[in-house]
Structures are given as C-alpha cells and as structure tokens.
Write a protein that holds these residues in place. Structure first.
Motif, mmCIF file in Angstrom:
data_model
loop_
_atom_site.group_PDB
_atom_site.id
_atom_site.type_symbol
_atom_site.label_atom_id
_atom_site.label_comp_id
_atom_site.label_asym_id
_atom_site.label_seq_id
_atom_site.Cartn_x
_atom_site.Cartn_y
_atom_site.Cartn_z
ATOM 1 N N GLU A 1 0.800 -1.188 -0.024
ATOM 2 C CA GLU A 1 0.016 -0.008 0.073
ATOM 3 C C GLU A 1 0.935 1.267 -0.135
ATOM 4 O O GLU A 1 1.861 1.281 0.643
ATOM 5 C CB GLU A 1 -0.867 0.033 1.276
ATOM 6 C CG GLU A 1 -1.984 -0.998 1.196
ATOM 7 C CD GLU A 1 -2.824 -1.094 2.380
ATOM 8 O OE1 GLU A 1 -3.787 -1.905 2.259
ATOM 9 O OE2 GLU A 1 -2.595 -0.295 3.235
ATOM 10 N N GLU A 2 0.408 2.277 -0.844
ATOM 11 C CA GLU A 2 1.102 3.503 -0.832
ATOM 12 C C GLU A 2 1.217 4.080 0.560
ATOM 13 O O GLU A 2 0.057 4.151 1.142
ATOM 14 C CB GLU A 2 0.563 4.474 -1.934
ATOM 15 C CG GLU A 2 0.989 5.779 -2.063
ATOM 16 C CD GLU A 2 0.597 6.603 -2.998
ATOM 17 O OE1 GLU A 2 -1.133 6.582 -3.088
ATOM 18 O OE2 GLU A 2 1.054 7.602 -3.292
ATOM 19 N N ASP A 3 2.259 4.485 0.847
ATOM 20 C CA ASP A 3 2.442 5.546 2.108
ATOM 21 C C ASP A 3 3.107 6.531 1.698
ATOM 22 O O ASP A 3 4.453 6.493 1.507
ATOM 23 C CB ASP A 3 3.050 4.465 3.200
ATOM 24 C CG ASP A 3 2.883 5.206 4.783
ATOM 25 O OD1 ASP A 3 2.932 6.613 4.440
ATOM 26 O OD2 ASP A 3 3.096 4.600 5.594
ATOM 27 N N LEU A 4 2.782 7.850 1.745
ATOM 28 C CA LEU A 4 3.393 9.319 1.358
ATOM 29 C C LEU A 4 4.489 9.647 2.414
ATOM 30 O O LEU A 4 5.061 10.463 1.972
ATOM 31 C CB LEU A 4 2.161 10.198 1.148
ATOM 32 C CG LEU A 4 1.072 9.881 -0.274
ATOM 33 C CD1 LEU A 4 0.176 10.798 -0.454
ATOM 34 C CD2 LEU A 4 2.269 9.599 -1.560
ATOM 35 N N ARG A 5 4.408 8.903 3.377
ATOM 36 C CA ARG A 5 5.239 9.327 4.372
ATOM 37 C C ARG A 5 7.010 9.096 4.076
ATOM 38 O O ARG A 5 8.045 9.291 4.461
ATOM 39 C CB ARG A 5 5.259 8.814 5.793
ATOM 40 C CG ARG A 5 4.013 9.416 6.418
ATOM 41 C CD ARG A 5 3.810 8.680 7.721
ATOM 42 N NE ARG A 5 3.547 7.058 7.392
ATOM 43 C CZ ARG A 5 3.500 6.271 8.451
ATOM 44 N NH1 ARG A 5 3.498 6.622 9.831
ATOM 45 N NH2 ARG A 5 3.177 4.884 8.356
ATOM 46 N N TYR A 6 6.800 7.943 2.836
ATOM 47 C CA TYR A 6 8.189 7.388 2.560
ATOM 48 C C TYR A 6 8.601 7.504 1.129
ATOM 49 O O TYR A 6 7.694 7.765 0.453
ATOM 50 C CB TYR A 6 8.124 5.971 2.718
ATOM 51 C CG TYR A 6 7.987 5.868 4.383
ATOM 52 C CD1 TYR A 6 6.747 5.273 4.702
ATOM 53 C CD2 TYR A 6 9.013 5.870 5.218
ATOM 54 C CE1 TYR A 6 6.327 4.765 6.055
ATOM 55 C CE2 TYR A 6 8.792 5.409 6.459
ATOM 56 C CZ TYR A 6 7.371 4.886 6.831
ATOM 57 O OH TYR A 6 7.059 4.533 8.490
ATOM 58 N N ASP A 7 9.820 7.777 0.763
ATOM 59 C CA ASP A 7 10.255 8.004 -0.695
ATOM 60 C C ASP A 7 10.337 6.548 -1.207
ATOM 61 O O ASP A 7 10.291 5.615 -0.385
ATOM 62 C CB ASP A 7 11.573 8.863 -0.884
ATOM 63 C CG ASP A 7 12.776 8.121 0.172
ATOM 64 O OD1 ASP A 7 13.726 8.733 -0.147
ATOM 65 O OD2 ASP A 7 12.715 6.939 0.039
ATOM 66 N N MET A 8 10.753 6.443 -2.400
ATOM 67 C CA MET A 8 10.547 5.126 -3.186
ATOM 68 C C MET A 8 11.739 4.193 -2.645
ATOM 69 O O MET A 8 11.739 2.900 -2.852
ATOM 70 C CB MET A 8 10.617 5.312 -4.746
ATOM 71 C CG MET A 8 9.321 6.038 -5.208
ATOM 72 S SD MET A 8 7.984 5.185 -4.801
ATOM 73 C CE MET A 8 8.254 3.620 -5.890
ATOM 74 N N THR A 9 12.760 4.630 -2.123
ATOM 75 C CA THR A 9 13.776 4.077 -1.246
ATOM 76 C C THR A 9 13.214 2.819 -0.407
ATOM 77 O O THR A 9 13.824 1.840 -0.168
ATOM 78 C CB THR A 9 15.120 4.859 -0.813
ATOM 79 O OG1 THR A 9 15.476 5.472 -1.920
ATOM 80 C CG2 THR A 9 16.275 3.714 -0.378
ATOM 81 N N TRP A 10 12.153 3.522 0.260
ATOM 82 C CA TRP A 10 11.570 2.699 1.408
ATOM 83 C C TRP A 10 10.818 1.509 0.599
ATOM 84 O O TRP A 10 11.055 0.250 1.191
ATOM 85 C CB TRP A 10 10.520 3.423 2.065
ATOM 86 C CG TRP A 10 9.484 2.573 3.024
ATOM 87 C CD1 TRP A 10 8.264 2.145 2.654
ATOM 88 C CD2 TRP A 10 9.960 2.160 4.336
ATOM 89 N NE1 TRP A 10 7.806 1.766 3.714
ATOM 90 C CE2 TRP A 10 8.852 1.324 4.810
ATOM 91 C CE3 TRP A 10 10.937 2.296 4.840
ATOM 92 C CZ2 TRP A 10 8.754 0.997 5.936
ATOM 93 C CZ3 TRP A 10 10.972 1.913 6.136
ATOM 94 C CH2 TRP A 10 9.721 1.156 6.862
ATOM 95 N N TYR A 11 10.692 1.455 -0.376
ATOM 96 C CA TYR A 11 9.918 0.122 -1.112
ATOM 97 C C TYR A 11 11.058 -0.551 -1.992
ATOM 98 O O TYR A 11 10.620 -1.496 -2.591
ATOM 99 C CB TYR A 11 8.898 0.675 -2.118
ATOM 100 C CG TYR A 11 7.861 1.384 -1.540
ATOM 101 C CD1 TYR A 11 7.770 2.804 -1.436
ATOM 102 C CD2 TYR A 11 6.719 0.926 -1.038
ATOM 103 C CE1 TYR A 11 6.657 3.337 -0.856
ATOM 104 C CE2 TYR A 11 5.541 1.351 -0.439
ATOM 105 C CZ TYR A 11 5.441 2.628 -0.327
ATOM 106 O OH TYR A 11 4.434 3.431 0.616
#
Length: 129
Positions: free
Chosen positions: A100-110
């Motif tokens: 699920e998308e979580d706008l607190r994090y940038d794409m590196t998180w994923y």
C-alpha cells in the motif's frame, strides 16, 4: 486483497532481453506500489525496481540502472519489467509484490520487502554466459 501473477521468465544468453509481466487483480491498483524482487540460490531476496501506480515514481537498484525499465499500465492492472543487457548475475527467481502506498516514505523505502503485503509465485530468469 491483491492477487499477483508473474510471467515472462526464461533462459536467455548474456546481452539478451526479457520482459516480465505482473498481472494484478483484486483491490484498487492505483493505491499500491508494485515492486520487483529477485532471489538467487543461497542469497537474500533483493529489491530490483518498483513503481508507485498513483504518481509514477520509480526506484531502481544500482545493479540494474540503465538496463531495466519498469512501467505500469493501470488500465490493464499490469506492471512490466523490461530487462535489457542481461548478465549471468541477473539469474534468479523474480517476484512481484504489492504494498500500500504510504506518502511518508520515498521510493527507497519500497526497495525493502517489509512494505509489501502481497506476493506473486515467482518466475525463473536464467542468463547463460
């Protein structure tokens, strides 16, 4: 809930290309980040690339930058990983995953496995030298 099915793996010579597809069904596709991971024998699963289906942001591991391209067709609920200039070290089982998308994090998180709740069954990619 999201169901994921990968396809497109196979055997290719070094320098060749493969196109992996991840078909998703179930929940709203745009609400998810879709990631591609790979796992070689005896190694940990590693993040290869991911895409935010809501805003199109992407991430690539350093090892695949310039060779792999991720794209999303939201109308078809499909994410494509185009892999060019393949190397023997790209050999692994490739998995797609949805988080699920979580706008607190940038794409590196994923790039890590933690954010992902749903996983496909994997597809084998073998690159011969």
């Amino acid at each position: 809930e999201v169901q994921l099915v990968e396809s497109g793996g196979g055997l290719v010579q070094a320098g060749g290309s493969l196109r992996l597809s991840c078909a998703a069904s179930g929940d709203t596709f745009n609400d998810y980040v879709i990631g591609w991971f790979r796992q070689a024998p005896g190694k940990e699963r590693e993040g290869v690339s991911c895409i935010n289906n809501d805003d199109g942001r992407t991430y690539y591991a350093d090892s695949v930058k310039g060779r792999f391209t991720i794209s999303s067709d939201n109308a078809k609920n499909t994410v494509i990983l185009q892999m060019n200039s393949l190397k023997p070290e790209d050999t692994a089982v490739y998995y797609c995953a949805a988080g699920e998308e979580d706008l607190r994090y940038d794409m590196t998180w994923y790039s890590h496995t933690g954010p992902y709740r749903y996983w496909g069954q994997g597809t084998q990619v073998t690159v011969s030298s």
